[in-house]
Design a protein around this motif. Sequence first.
Motif, mmCIF file in Angstrom:
data_model
loop_
_atom_site.group_PDB
_atom_site.id
_atom_site.type_symbol
_atom_site.label_atom_id
_atom_site.label_comp_id
_atom_site.label_asym_id
_atom_site.label_seq_id
_atom_site.Cartn_x
_atom_site.Cartn_y
_atom_site.Cartn_z
ATOM 1 N N ALA A 58 0.814 -1.224 0.000
ATOM 2 C CA ALA A 58 0.000 0.000 0.000
ATOM 3 C C ALA A 58 0.843 1.268 0.000
ATOM 4 O O ALA A 58 0.369 2.327 -0.418
ATOM 5 C CB ALA A 58 -0.932 0.003 1.203
ATOM 6 N N THR A 59 2.094 1.187 0.470
ATOM 7 C CA THR A 59 2.928 2.394 0.542
ATOM 8 C C THR A 59 3.984 2.444 -0.557
ATOM 9 O O THR A 59 4.774 3.390 -0.607
ATOM 10 C CB THR A 59 3.625 2.512 1.906
ATOM 11 N N TYR A 60 4.021 1.452 -1.441
ATOM 12 C CA TYR A 60 4.976 1.493 -2.553
ATOM 13 C C TYR A 60 4.687 2.734 -3.414
ATOM 14 O O TYR A 60 3.561 2.948 -3.863
ATOM 15 C CB TYR A 60 4.876 0.235 -3.402
ATOM 16 N N HIS A 61 5.706 3.568 -3.611
ATOM 17 C CA HIS A 61 5.576 4.829 -4.364
ATOM 18 C C HIS A 61 4.397 5.666 -3.856
ATOM 19 O O HIS A 61 3.680 6.285 -4.634
ATOM 20 C CB HIS A 61 5.446 4.555 -5.864
ATOM 21 N N LEU A 62 4.232 5.655 -2.530
ATOM 22 C CA LEU A 62 3.212 6.522 -1.932
ATOM 23 C C LEU A 62 3.463 7.974 -2.339
ATOM 24 O O LEU A 62 2.530 8.716 -2.643
ATOM 25 C CB LEU A 62 3.245 6.377 -0.405
ATOM 26 N N LEU A 63 4.731 8.355 -2.339
ATOM 27 C CA LEU A 63 5.094 9.647 -2.914
ATOM 28 C C LEU A 63 5.398 9.418 -4.397
ATOM 29 O O LEU A 63 6.551 9.256 -4.813
ATOM 30 C CB LEU A 63 6.300 10.248 -2.187
ATOM 31 N N SER A 64 4.348 9.379 -5.177
ATOM 32 C CA SER A 64 4.430 9.111 -6.613
ATOM 33 C C SER A 64 4.834 10.372 -7.366
ATOM 34 O O SER A 64 4.918 11.469 -6.785
ATOM 35 C CB SER A 64 3.062 8.643 -7.118
ATOM 36 N N ALA A 65 5.044 10.223 -8.660
ATOM 37 C CA ALA A 65 5.366 11.396 -9.488
ATOM 38 C C ALA A 65 4.266 12.445 -9.380
ATOM 39 O O ALA A 65 4.542 13.650 -9.259
ATOM 40 C CB ALA A 65 5.564 10.961 -10.934
ATOM 41 N N ARG A 66 3.024 11.995 -9.386
ATOM 42 C CA ARG A 66 1.905 12.945 -9.296
ATOM 43 C C ARG A 66 1.928 13.679 -7.964
ATOM 44 O O ARG A 66 1.764 14.903 -7.911
ATOM 45 C CB ARG A 66 0.577 12.191 -9.449
ATOM 46 N N ARG A 67 2.142 12.950 -6.884
ATOM 47 C CA ARG A 67 2.120 13.591 -5.564
ATOM 48 C C ARG A 67 3.328 14.497 -5.362
ATOM 49 O O ARG A 67 3.211 15.562 -4.742
ATOM 50 C CB ARG A 67 2.061 12.519 -4.466
ATOM 51 N N LEU A 68 4.480 14.096 -5.850
ATOM 52 C CA LEU A 68 5.664 14.943 -5.694
ATOM 53 C C LEU A 68 5.478 16.293 -6.383
ATOM 54 O O LEU A 68 6.001 17.313 -5.927
ATOM 55 C CB LEU A 68 6.895 14.227 -6.247
ATOM 56 N N LYS A 69 4.727 16.290 -7.469
ATOM 57 C CA LYS A 69 4.485 17.541 -8.193
ATOM 58 C C LYS A 69 3.580 18.502 -7.417
ATOM 59 O O LYS A 69 3.481 19.683 -7.769
ATOM 60 C CB LYS A 69 3.875 17.248 -9.559
ATOM 61 N N LEU A 70 2.937 18.002 -6.359
ATOM 62 C CA LEU A 70 2.096 18.860 -5.529
ATOM 63 C C LEU A 70 2.929 19.748 -4.604
ATOM 64 O O LEU A 70 2.431 20.745 -4.075
ATOM 65 C CB LEU A 70 1.137 18.019 -4.691
ATOM 66 N N LEU A 71 4.190 19.380 -4.391
ATOM 67 C CA LEU A 71 5.034 20.128 -3.469
ATOM 68 C C LEU A 71 5.341 21.519 -4.002
ATOM 69 O O LEU A 71 5.460 21.729 -5.205
ATOM 70 C CB LEU A 71 6.348 19.378 -3.235
ATOM 71 N N GLN A 72 5.498 22.459 -3.076
ATOM 72 C CA GLN A 72 5.867 23.817 -3.449
ATOM 73 C C GLN A 72 7.339 23.858 -3.869
ATOM 74 O O GLN A 72 8.134 23.020 -3.430
ATOM 75 C CB GLN A 72 5.624 24.749 -2.266
ATOM 76 N N PRO A 73 7.739 24.816 -4.699
ATOM 77 C CA PRO A 73 9.119 24.865 -5.200
ATOM 78 C C PRO A 73 10.182 24.970 -4.113
ATOM 79 O O PRO A 73 11.322 24.547 -4.321
ATOM 80 C CB PRO A 73 9.121 26.116 -6.094
ATOM 81 N N HIS A 74 9.827 25.534 -2.955
ATOM 82 C CA HIS A 74 10.820 25.670 -1.887
ATOM 83 C C HIS A 74 10.848 24.465 -0.946
ATOM 84 O O HIS A 74 11.634 24.440 0.014
ATOM 85 C CB HIS A 74 10.535 26.939 -1.067
ATOM 86 N N ALA A 75 10.008 23.455 -1.190
ATOM 87 C CA ALA A 75 9.883 22.311 -0.278
ATOM 88 C C ALA A 75 11.084 21.369 -0.398
ATOM 89 O O ALA A 75 11.730 21.277 -1.441
ATOM 90 C CB ALA A 75 8.589 21.552 -0.563
ATOM 91 N N ILE A 76 11.362 20.646 0.696
ATOM 92 C CA ILE A 76 12.378 19.603 0.679
ATOM 93 C C ILE A 76 11.754 18.289 1.152
ATOM 94 O O ILE A 76 10.745 18.285 1.875
ATOM 95 C CB ILE A 76 13.602 19.961 1.540
ATOM 96 N N VAL A 77 12.360 17.180 0.735
ATOM 97 C CA VAL A 77 11.870 15.837 1.054
ATOM 98 C C VAL A 77 12.939 15.094 1.842
ATOM 99 O O VAL A 77 14.115 15.073 1.447
ATOM 100 C CB VAL A 77 11.541 15.048 -0.235
#
Length: 328
Positions: free
Chosen positions: A219-238
């Motif tokens: 259920a958590t494989y690629h939980l942070l998917s390409a689509r979700r990563l694009k939701l982050l603001q430009p100044h965000a860090i992971v």
Amino acid sequence: MAARKPKVIVTRKLPDPVETRMRELFDAELNLSDEPLSRDALAQALQRADVLAPTITDRLDADVLAAAGPQLKLIANFGAGVDHIDVAAANAKGITVTNTPGVLTEDTADLTMTLMMAVLRRVVEGANILREGGFSGWSPTWMLGRRITGKRLGIIGMGRIGQAVARRARAFGLQIHYHNRKPVSHLIADELGATYWDSLDQMLARVDIVTVHSPHTPATYHLLSARRLKLLQPHAIVINTARGEIIDESALAQLLTDGKIAGAGLDVFEREPEIKPELLAAPNTVLLPHMSSATVEGRIDMGEKVIINIKTWMDGHRPPDRVIPAML
């Protein structure tokens, strides 16, 4: 006549105090070279051992477990994560699986905060410039990073480690947000001043720092998917000190390269020990070799948990850290 000591095969080198105690209590076969066991060697170990003490580097899937001898009754994992073990297949063969939860919490939380500050303040980049002779003197506008105080922290997974990170982060003046399968208790939420988001998408779009503390499951494989990563603001860090498979690394590397997010601090990777070249080349990344739990104290505590689980099983009782499929 003394009862026969169980045959315990340890797949990797463990701290000396742990190995010494195992030799005292069990018929322990140690791995003095610390070389990971091949698939064939692992299968052979399963045919000889009463207890296997593996680590994350041992892939115990259904095919390997099918070769286990009838004497194997316990897999006492050295580590909290069990995504490398097919727990359902083990249970079906009457093999109990245990892990070592709790003892890694503080060490992992410490390194999570280390990564946050290292990325925001460009610590590794600055240290490398100094070593390479690139420091020509102080300047008001050189090597500018970002302040940690006042940022919004989004925690994915609010278990033991997520809560330990939240406590540290609050002391640094961060505002705590989190996504979890269900909200934590009101007492914990009030203590941490934590805001719950049932929608991960909604949280990601609003926070400055994202840190991952979920187990790796289907259920958590690629939980942070390409689509979700694009939701982050430009100044965000992971930040990720959990499991590499939870993040789509290719998508993350592309966003970093394109300047769509500001940075990343990673201690785990999708295909360890392989690291994607695109990730190695990406700007403002701090990449560490899976060392979030690597303290002397933590490793000894893990070994003691393994010993307690084996000893409890030997005595005919249910091991305290038994893992069952329903927990995953």
